[in-house]
Write an enzyme that holds these catalytic residues in place. Structure first.
Site, mmCIF file in Angstrom:
data_model
loop_
_atom_site.group_PDB
_atom_site.id
_atom_site.type_symbol
_atom_site.label_atom_id
_atom_site.label_comp_id
_atom_site.label_asym_id
_atom_site.label_seq_id
_atom_site.Cartn_x
_atom_site.Cartn_y
_atom_site.Cartn_z
ATOM 1 N N SER A 37 -10.833 -0.627 2.942
ATOM 2 C CA SER A 37 -10.088 -0.902 4.183
ATOM 3 C C SER A 37 -9.632 0.426 4.775
ATOM 4 O O SER A 37 -8.936 1.178 4.104
ATOM 5 C CB SER A 37 -8.838 -1.724 3.905
ATOM 6 N N ARG A 47 0.818 -1.226 0.000
ATOM 7 C CA ARG A 47 0.000 0.000 0.000
ATOM 8 C C ARG A 47 0.850 1.273 0.000
ATOM 9 O O ARG A 47 0.489 2.277 0.604
ATOM 10 C CB ARG A 47 -0.939 0.038 1.213
ATOM 11 N N GLU A 73 -4.902 3.301 6.390
ATOM 12 C CA GLU A 73 -4.561 3.270 4.960
ATOM 13 C C GLU A 73 -5.101 4.566 4.348
ATOM 14 O O GLU A 73 -4.509 5.141 3.441
ATOM 15 C CB GLU A 73 -5.239 2.046 4.329
HETATM 16 N N1 EPU Z 1 -11.406 -11.134 9.505
HETATM 17 C C1 EPU Z 1 -12.187 -11.264 10.632
HETATM 18 N N2 EPU Z 1 -13.114 -10.291 10.879
HETATM 19 C C2 EPU Z 1 -13.299 -9.222 10.053
HETATM 20 C C3 EPU Z 1 -12.488 -9.091 8.916
HETATM 21 C C4 EPU Z 1 -11.542 -10.066 8.654
HETATM 22 O O1 EPU Z 1 -12.055 -12.201 11.394
HETATM 23 O O2 EPU Z 1 -14.165 -8.387 10.356
HETATM 24 C C5 EPU Z 1 -10.423 -12.193 9.186
HETATM 25 C C6 EPU Z 1 -10.909 -12.998 7.981
HETATM 26 O O3 EPU Z 1 -11.770 -14.034 8.375
HETATM 27 C C7 EPU Z 1 -9.615 -13.515 7.403
HETATM 28 C C8 EPU Z 1 -8.621 -12.409 7.726
HETATM 29 O O4 EPU Z 1 -9.200 -11.623 8.793
HETATM 30 O O5 EPU Z 1 -9.214 -14.686 8.067
HETATM 31 C C9 EPU Z 1 -8.324 -11.531 6.526
HETATM 32 O O6 EPU Z 1 -9.533 -10.934 6.049
HETATM 33 P P1 EPU Z 1 -9.825 -10.657 4.502
HETATM 34 O O7 EPU Z 1 -9.504 -11.839 3.680
HETATM 35 O O8 EPU Z 1 -11.196 -10.063 4.419
HETATM 36 O O9 EPU Z 1 -8.785 -9.590 4.069
HETATM 37 P P2 EPU Z 1 -8.210 -8.328 4.804
HETATM 38 O O10 EPU Z 1 -6.804 -8.627 5.218
HETATM 39 O O11 EPU Z 1 -9.175 -7.907 5.843
HETATM 40 C C10 EPU Z 1 -7.180 -7.283 2.609
HETATM 41 C C11 EPU Z 1 -7.143 -5.927 1.958
HETATM 42 C C12 EPU Z 1 -8.419 -5.638 1.203
HETATM 43 C C13 EPU Z 1 -8.604 -6.729 0.160
HETATM 44 C C14 EPU Z 1 -8.648 -8.082 0.873
HETATM 45 C C15 EPU Z 1 -8.718 -9.218 -0.110
HETATM 46 C C16 EPU Z 1 -5.709 -4.529 3.325
HETATM 47 C C17 EPU Z 1 -5.635 -3.411 4.317
HETATM 48 N N3 EPU Z 1 -6.922 -4.907 2.961
HETATM 49 O O12 EPU Z 1 -8.206 -7.239 3.598
HETATM 50 O O13 EPU Z 1 -8.259 -4.412 0.511
HETATM 51 O O14 EPU Z 1 -9.798 -6.543 -0.578
HETATM 52 O O15 EPU Z 1 -7.434 -8.265 1.645
HETATM 53 O O16 EPU Z 1 -7.519 -9.303 -0.780
HETATM 54 O O17 EPU Z 1 -4.664 -5.020 2.896
HETATM 55 C C18 EPU Z 1 -8.721 -2.093 0.469
HETATM 56 O O18 EPU Z 1 -7.499 -1.915 0.527
HETATM 57 O O19 EPU Z 1 -9.538 -1.139 0.394
HETATM 58 C C19 EPU Z 1 -9.225 -3.447 0.548
HETATM 59 C C20 EPU Z 1 -10.528 -3.697 0.659
#
Ligand code: EPU
Length: 329
Positions: free
Chosen positions: A226, A159, A325
């Site tokens: 995010s 990012r 972010e």
């Molecule tokens: N999780 C929870 N509770 C929540 C959210 C997530 O327990 O409320 C757990 C999920 O179950 C999973 C882990 O956390 O085990 C990761 O969650 P997720 O796969 O949803 O991805 P993320 O790390 O929360 C990142 C990016 C997103 C992107 C997704 C998919 C960042 C800051 N965010 O989210 O990017 O869409 O991966 O690749 O890196 C964005 O930057 O605007 C964005 C949406």
């Protein structure tokens, strides 16, 4: 170039926060930068906005908001396309797929413009903009010249990029992506296990379904995707948390050697009990704790107050410092 005075920014930030800018300049050609738009960029207080999908305005902007509205596309051969910075990223993805050029499909429905995608090195579902960017053309406000950076020169990391780090020195104008003539599905992201992906269009639909299943619909609730970055920690911290919370999801590997362990900020915030909570008119999205949203008529200060409360609580509970972010202005 177009200039507007005293402009409402409500439609120019995806949180839908109702503030005004003293002036807005729309850059409609590279030539604009070599003329009056360049002078304004060099001499005035300026803020470059793409789709405004990563900003929180806490007050009127006493300066010039600059937007690149150029949206041309050139095919350069050998699976290269050069897109103007004003393209909406998702429209570019749809267009490249129609042309039989693959590689961007996992970024489907990502908010923002091509320019912002490069500055922010956007990423989702196992890929980041940096994986496909070959070069970037930008206006350098320090020298008044148009310059070109190859992928290494863009200084990409999670990012982040050299453009983001240089705090407004460069205005991204055009981006050349190196794509593929053959569809090669990227399935490394855990959430993609079992999704239909036989064709790039199927993958695009699967990603859109996943995203819209978790994120607020922009036409219903404002948000910046995010809100926080996933924190990157050292091995000792990772092991301390893993021992204390065996249900903590496996962190994705951080990009680059020696960069540490990436934690899931969404999981930390969720486990701290914030999912679905509201403070004032700002809320934590009930289906994804990483997303803060506008419950209706929210101000930037309300978003920031909620974000601060979350940061303090996560720090107290887990000893982890979350960083936004989104950019707070
Ligand atoms: N999780 C929870 N509770 C929540 C959210 C997530 O327990 O409320 C757990 C999920 O179950 C999973 C882990 O956390 O085990 C990761 O969650 P997720 O796969 O949803 O991805 P993320 O790390 O929360 C990142 C990016 C997103 C992107 C997704 C998919 C960042 C800051 N965010 O989210 O990017 O869409 O991966 O690749 O890196 C964005 O930057 O605007 C964005 C949406």
């Amino acid at each position: 170039m177009r200039i507007k005075e005293n402009v409402s920014l409500k439609g120019y930030n995806t949180f839908g926060i109702d503030v005004r800018a003293s002036r807005m300049v729309e850059v409609e050609s590279v030539g604009d930068c070599l003329g009056e738009a360049g002078r304004i960029l060099r001499e005035d207080k300026c803020l470059v906005l793409g789709s405004g999908s990563d900003v929180v305005f806490t007050a009127d902007y006493d300066g010039t908001v600059v937007r690149v509205t150029m949206d041309g596309l050139a095919e350069e051969g050998d699976c290269r396309v050069t897109a103007d910075a004003g393209w909406v990223m998702d429209d570019l993805i749809a267009t490249t797929l129609q042309k039989g050029l693959y590689g961007l499909e996992n970024l489907t429905a990502i908010p923002g413009t091509v320019g912002a995608a490069v500055v922010q090195n956007v990423g989702a579902y196992g890929i980041e903009a940096k994986d496909m960017v070959e070069s970037v053309e930008a206006y350098d406000t320090a020298t008044g010249q148009i310059c070109r950076f190859d992928n290494a020169g863009c200084g990409f990391s999670y990012r982040d990029s050299m453009f983001k780090q240089s705090h407004g020195r460069y205005l991204v104008l055009r981006v050349t992506f190196k794509l593929h003539s053959q569809y090669q599905p990227v399935l490394t992201y855990k959430a993609l296990e079992g999704v239909p992906h036989a064709t790039a269009d199927e993958m695009r639909q699967s990603i859109a379904d996943l995203r819209w299943g978790k994120l607020p619909r922009p036409e219903e609730h404002g948000s910046a995707g995010s809100f926080f970055k996933n924190p990157i920690v050292d091995k000792a911290t990772w092991e301390r948390l893993r021992t204390a919370y065996p249900d903590m999801p496996q962190a994705h590997a951080a990009e680059g050697p020696g960069e540490g362990y990436k934690l899931s900020a969404g999981w930390l915030i969720d486990r701290a009990g914030w999912k679905g909570r509201t403070m004032g008119r700002a809320g934590v999205w009930p289906k994804q704790a990483l997303v803060l949203y506008n419950t209706g008529g929210c101000t930037g200060d309300e978003v920031v107050a909620l974000a601060r409360a979350i940061v303090c609580d996560v720090k107290e509970k887990y000893g982890i410092a979350l960083t936004p972010e989104a950019i707070i202005i």
